[in-house]
Every structure is written in C-alpha cells, then in structure tokens.
Design a protein around this motif. Structure first.
Motif, PDB file in Angstrom:
ATOM      1  N   SER A   1     -18.167  -4.005   8.591  1.00 50.00           N
ATOM      2  CA  SER A   1     -17.599  -5.064   7.986  1.00 50.00           C
ATOM      3  C   SER A   1     -16.104  -5.178   8.644  1.00 50.00           C
ATOM      4  N   PRO A   2     -15.597  -6.488   8.648  1.00 52.94           N
ATOM      5  CA  PRO A   2     -14.160  -6.837   9.259  1.00 52.94           C
ATOM      6  C   PRO A   2     -13.144  -6.253   8.538  1.00 52.94           C
ATOM      7  N   ALA A   3     -13.466  -5.997   7.103  1.00 54.11           N
ATOM      8  CA  ALA A   3     -12.096  -5.416   6.155  1.00 54.11           C
ATOM      9  C   ALA A   3     -11.859  -3.980   6.519  1.00 54.11           C
ATOM     10  N   VAL A   4     -10.683  -3.773   7.174  1.00 49.95           N
ATOM     11  CA  VAL A   4     -10.319  -2.652   7.605  1.00 49.95           C
ATOM     12  C   VAL A   4     -10.383  -1.432   6.355  1.00 49.95           C
ATOM     13  N   ALA A   5     -10.056  -1.682   5.247  1.00 53.60           N
ATOM     14  CA  ALA A   5     -10.029  -0.452   4.257  1.00 53.60           C
ATOM     15  C   ALA A   5     -11.504  -0.364   3.545  1.00 53.60           C
ATOM     16  N   GLY A   6     -12.044   0.700   4.242  1.00 52.48           N
ATOM     17  CA  GLY A   6     -13.453   0.922   3.796  1.00 52.48           C
ATOM     18  C   GLY A   6     -14.472  -0.257   3.720  1.00 52.48           C
ATOM     19  N   GLY A   7     -14.218  -1.192   4.474  1.00 60.36           N
ATOM     20  CA  GLY A   7     -15.065  -2.242   4.417  1.00 60.36           C
ATOM     21  C   GLY A   7     -15.015  -3.205   3.522  1.00 60.36           C
ATOM     22  N   VAL A   8     -13.734  -3.035   2.356  1.00 57.38           N
ATOM     23  CA  VAL A   8     -13.890  -3.851   1.232  1.00 57.38           C
ATOM     24  C   VAL A   8     -12.527  -4.597   1.081  1.00 57.38           C
ATOM     25  N   GLY A   9     -11.608  -4.479   1.908  1.00 53.72           N
ATOM     26  CA  GLY A   9     -10.315  -4.970   1.513  1.00 53.72           C
ATOM     27  C   GLY A   9      -9.274  -4.460   2.960  1.00 53.72           C
ATOM     28  N   SER A  10      -8.082  -5.004   2.452  1.00 53.39           N
ATOM     29  CA  SER A  10      -7.015  -4.953   3.534  1.00 53.39           C
ATOM     30  C   SER A  10      -6.381  -3.381   3.317  1.00 53.39           C
ATOM     31  N   VAL A  11      -5.672  -3.130   4.523  1.00 56.81           N
ATOM     32  CA  VAL A  11      -4.678  -2.022   4.435  1.00 56.81           C
ATOM     33  C   VAL A  11      -3.603  -2.143   3.202  1.00 56.81           C
ATOM     34  N   GLN A  12      -3.096  -3.272   3.104  1.00 56.70           N
ATOM     35  CA  GLN A  12      -1.972  -3.495   2.232  1.00 56.70           C
ATOM     36  C   GLN A  12      -2.476  -3.550   0.860  1.00 56.70           C
ATOM     37  N   GLN A  13      -3.817  -3.942   0.376  1.00 56.04           N
ATOM     38  CA  GLN A  13      -4.463  -3.954  -0.943  1.00 56.04           C
ATOM     39  C   GLN A  13      -4.627  -2.591  -1.144  1.00 56.04           C
ATOM     40  N   LEU A  14      -5.035  -1.612  -0.060  1.00 56.76           N
ATOM     41  CA  LEU A  14      -5.464  -0.198  -0.574  1.00 56.76           C
ATOM     42  C   LEU A  14      -4.116   0.350  -0.918  1.00 56.76           C
ATOM     43  N   ILE A  15      -2.995   0.079  -0.130  1.00 57.68           N
ATOM     44  CA  ILE A  15      -1.502   0.618  -0.458  1.00 57.68           C
ATOM     45  C   ILE A  15      -1.011   0.166  -1.678  1.00 57.68           C
ATOM     46  N   ASP A  16      -1.240  -0.974  -2.063  1.00 62.89           N
ATOM     47  CA  ASP A  16      -0.718  -1.797  -3.280  1.00 62.89           C
ATOM     48  C   ASP A  16      -1.406  -1.196  -4.450  1.00 62.89           C
ATOM     49  N   ALA A  17      -2.566  -0.789  -4.386  1.00 62.69           N
ATOM     50  CA  ALA A  17      -3.451  -0.090  -5.576  1.00 62.69           C
ATOM     51  C   ALA A  17      -2.875   1.300  -5.898  1.00 62.69           C
ATOM     52  N   TYR A  18      -2.847   1.993  -4.602  1.00 62.37           N
ATOM     53  CA  TYR A  18      -2.572   3.221  -4.773  1.00 62.37           C
ATOM     54  C   TYR A  18      -1.035   3.564  -5.207  1.00 62.37           C
ATOM     55  N   VAL A  19      -0.247   2.710  -4.884  1.00 68.29           N
ATOM     56  CA  VAL A  19       1.270   2.942  -5.445  1.00 68.29           C
ATOM     57  C   VAL A  19       1.136   2.296  -6.990  1.00 68.29           C
ATOM     58  N   ALA A  20       0.335   1.354  -7.367  1.00 69.88           N
ATOM     59  CA  ALA A  20       0.222   1.040  -8.780  1.00 69.88           C
ATOM     60  C   ALA A  20      -0.362   2.107  -9.680  1.00 69.88           C
ATOM     61  N   ALA A  21      -1.300   2.985  -9.226  1.00 68.02           N
ATOM     62  CA  ALA A  21      -1.856   3.954  -9.889  1.00 68.02           C
ATOM     63  C   ALA A  21      -0.849   5.314  -9.695  1.00 68.02           C
ATOM     64  N   GLY A  22       0.262   5.271  -9.235  1.00 69.86           N
ATOM     65  CA  GLY A  22       1.125   6.536  -9.373  1.00 69.86           C
ATOM     66  C   GLY A  22       1.326   6.989  -8.074  1.00 69.86           C
TER      67      GLY A  22
END
Length: 456
Positions: A238-259
């Motif tokens: 997959s071309p999506a960097v974060a696990g094949g499902v999203g961008s690095v920034q999307q991963l970071i945003d979800a991580y921070v939003a969850a604490g």
C-alpha cells in the motif's frame, strides 16, 4: 498435544473437556499458532480457543510466556483490545513448549486481505485512528509486567546485534551512522508493544478487534511503536505510510487525541528508520535459526534473503530516494547452462520445480500451501542467482575498487563496512551510498526483482 491441551484447559475451566479440530495455522516464524475447539463434558457450550507455543530454536524463554499472560491482563485494564487468556503453560510441561491459550477472536489477520478486500473497506477508513488510540492505551499500561531494567540504547543494541552475526552489511552501517547523528530527544520509558503492525492485529468489518503477539514487549521509548507501524514491510504494497491505511500525521493526531504525548513526524521517521534496520537484522536472525539447525524451515531460510529489502528501504530514508532502474530481463532458460551438461539446463530444471510447487500451492490449503508458495519463490531466486550472480560479483569488485577497497567479494564488503563505521569515507558519503545502493539492488534483482517498483 491434544491430551495436554485437554488437561490444562480443563483444569483452568474447572470441567473436563475434549479437544477437537486441532489445526496449525500458517505463518509464524518464531511461534506456532494452533486453533481448536473444546467440548465440555458437562454439556456446556463449545468454546473456540487459540494456542500460541514457542517454536524450536526461538530465543524466547519460558518466562516470556508467563509475562505475556500478565501483559494481556494489564492491557485489558488500560483499554487495549486483546484476547482473553484462558491458561498459560510457561514451562511447557503439559504442552511440550512454553505456551499460552486464549479465546478465539473473530476477524482477519492477513494484511493483504484487510488492505484490499471490499469486505474491509469500512474498516480501512477507521484503522489508522484506531491504531493511534490503541497505541496510546498500550503506552499507559502498568509496566510491572515487563522487566524493570533501564531501556537499552536502541542504536547500540542494533550495532551489537549486527556484530554478533559476523556478516558485513555496508547499507546497515550507513543507517547506523545516520541514526547516531539524528537522534530525537529521549522520552520517558513506557510499555512498548514491540511488534504493533498489520499482521498482528485482528480486524473485523468494524476495525481493530484485538492486538496480538506481545512477545517483544519491553520498556522503552513509546514512539518506537509508531515508527514500527510505519515500516514499509508492514504496508504490504500500500502507498499509505502508516500501516498501509493512513498518513503519519493521521496516526499522530489519533495518538495524541487518545492521550498520547505530542510527537513530530521527524521522530516517527527516525524510529521508522531504526525499525527498518531492526527488521533487516531479524531477517538475518531468522535465517540463522534455519542455518544453525535449530529449526530447519524453508520459510526461515527464505526470510534471510529479505534482508536486502530492508537495506533498500533504509537507504531510501537516510539518503533519500533515487532513480529506480528496472531489474535486468531474464535470459531464456535454455541459455542459462553450460557444457558438458545436457538439457534441461539448470535453469530449465528449476523452472520445472517452480511450476510443480506452484501447482501444489494452488491445490493445498493452509500451512502446506503457504510453504509451497515460499519454496517456489526460493527456486525462482536460485534460478536468478545462477543467471545474474557471476556478473554481479564482477561489478561488486569494480565498485569496491573505485572506493580504494583492495579486497574483493565478501572480504571487500567487510572492509567497506568497517571503513564506514570508522568514518574513513565520510567525505565521500554520496559516492559510498551510490556504490552500496547499486550492490543492494543487485541483491534485490535476485531475491525480489520487482521490489523497488512498489510504492514507498
């Protein structure tokens, strides 16, 4: 093994049980995974369970299985989705090797299906957010279940592991120097899952249902997990960097939003580079288990040739992208042979074996079919090495000589790797990178010729 399972599970449930449908699942280079059903003697409902058992030759200890059971309990308390542990056999007395038995969780673990099948289209829309939230929960777990030792310096750990193998890998030496010079500020240690990636997540149509495989959990920098999730190997094309499902920034945003603590893209990229190096070293380690005879396996043997993929990926991170030249076209198999031998040539014989294994792969389900696929790939690798190897060896020696390396072959690579580590060639780093990259791509032309044509 069925009798042992019936005994330990029955004791844990407080009722006699019968084991049915014991089936070994495909995959698993360090542990065996089995599925089965227990039928209670008192007429209660059947229960689907999963056994994870240490594989022969694995470096893990019996303590690791006991720790895994404790970790899963701590994960539940922190809100991480995990299977329920039924019973552990940490010493392997009843099950022949250290093991843990868990409830079956419905869903899919095969990443290529999750990333491509229409059934999981809705799940793909939420997976990166769920992954970030799950990692935030992992990093707030009680760390009492992991060793209370000071986290080892990750760069030194990788360098020591590379030295232990005794194999020269100039690409990894370039990676180590980059990692040393671009370290992010250290963070307070937390529980780190250590193998959070596609393939270790059970995914349903609604997204993540369970986080699996806690055998590498330890105390360390939490961003290690985010970087590992982004390693190219776990994107499965997959071309999506974060696990094949999203961008690095999307991963970071979800991580921070969850604490989770705030984190930068550059930090994740550094840990992605280290994770890429780590996966390359694990490939060498897995092959050594086969080569040393602890567990003879075509799967483990094949993994050794995947080291070049990680060398390529690491160079893409630390030196930047470069022009991708297609692998040389294969010569007709009838031409890949030498007198006085008759036809079929060596290549034609290998073609025949590959065709047979492909037929077996398509006709045999489960683990045997998987291993037939691996064996067919190995045969194709050998065929390409017979054809391309002599010219590649000559080109390697010419490249080494251009850098002033007097030795040839593997000895020359060892000399180059040592020079990179000492810093002797720092003033020629671009030239060195070009030489190393050309050799890595020669290896890929044999082991996986289409690799660098896939999405980064």
């Amino acid at each position: 093994m069925a009798e042992g399972l019936a005994s330990v599970v029955g004791s844990a449930l407080g009722v006699g049980v019968r084991v049915e449908g014991l089936t070994r699942l495909s995959g698993g280079a360090s542990r065996e995974t089995w599925s089965f059903v227990v039928v209670p003697a008192d007429g209660g409902p059947d229960r689907r369970l999963v056994l994870q058992r240490e594989r022969a030759g694995n470096a893990a200890t019996s303590q690791a299985m006991a720790v895994q059971a404790e970790l899963l309990a701590a994960a539940v308390a922190a809100g991480v989705p995990v299977p329920t542990v039924v019973v552990a056999d940490p010493d392997g007395v009843s099950l022949g090797a250290p093991a843990v038995v868990m409830d079956h969780v419905d869903g899919e673990t095969i990443a290529r299906r999750i990333l491509r099948d229409d059934e999981y289209a809705a799940a793909r829309d939420v997976l990166v957010a769920q992954a970030g939230a799950a990692l935030a929960a992992v990093h707030r777990m009680d760390d009492a279940a992991v060793a209370a030792t000071e986290a080892e310096d990750p760069v030194a750990q990788m360098r020591n592991l590379l030295d232990a193998f005794g194999e020269p890998h100039p690409a990894f030496e370039l990676g180590l120097r980059w990692l040393e010079r671009n370290r992010p500020a250290p963070r307070p240690a937390t529980v780190v899952h250590g193998d959070f990636r596609m393939g270790n997540l059970i995914v349903g149509t609604d997204g993540i249902r369970a986080v699996l495989d806690w055998e590498l959990a330890h105390r360390g920098d939490p961003i290690e997990d985010l970087g590992w999730f982004c390693v190219r190997a776990w994107r499965f094309g997959s071309p999506a960097v974060a696990g094949g499902v999203g961008s690095v920034q999307q991963l970071i945003d979800a991580y921070v939003a969850a604490g989770g603590a705030p984190v930068t893209v550059d930090e994740v990229r550094w840990w992605e580079a280290l994770g890429t190096l780590r996966w390359g070293l694990i490939c060498i380690l897995q092959a050594s288990v086969h080569l040393g005879g602890a567990s003879r396996s075509v799967e483990l043997a094949a993994i050794g040739r995947r080291t070049a993929e990680n060398e390529e990926d690491l160079l893409e991170i630390v030196a930047g992208p470069s022009e991708r030249v297609p692998a040389p076209a294969a010569r007709p198999s009838a031409e890949v042979g030498a007198a006085p031998h008759d036809r079929p040539t060596a290549a034609e014989l290998l073609d025949a074996v590959e065709e047979y294994l492909t037929e077996v792969r398509d006709g045999v389900p489960g683990r045997l079919g998987f291993h037939a696929r691996v064996a067919a790939n190995v045969v194709a690798t050998v065929r390409r090495e017979i054809e391309l190897g002599p010219d590649q060896a000559r080109l390697l020696d010419e490249r080494l000589a251009s850098l002033g390396i007097s030795a040839t072959g593997r000895a020359g690579e060892a000399e180059l790797a040592a020079a990179i580590r000492r810093g002797d060639l720092d003033d020629r780093v671009d030239e060195v990178t070009d030489v190393v990259r050309a050799t890595v791509r020669d290896k890929l032309a044999v082991s996986n010729p289409g690799y660098w044509e896939r999405p980064l």
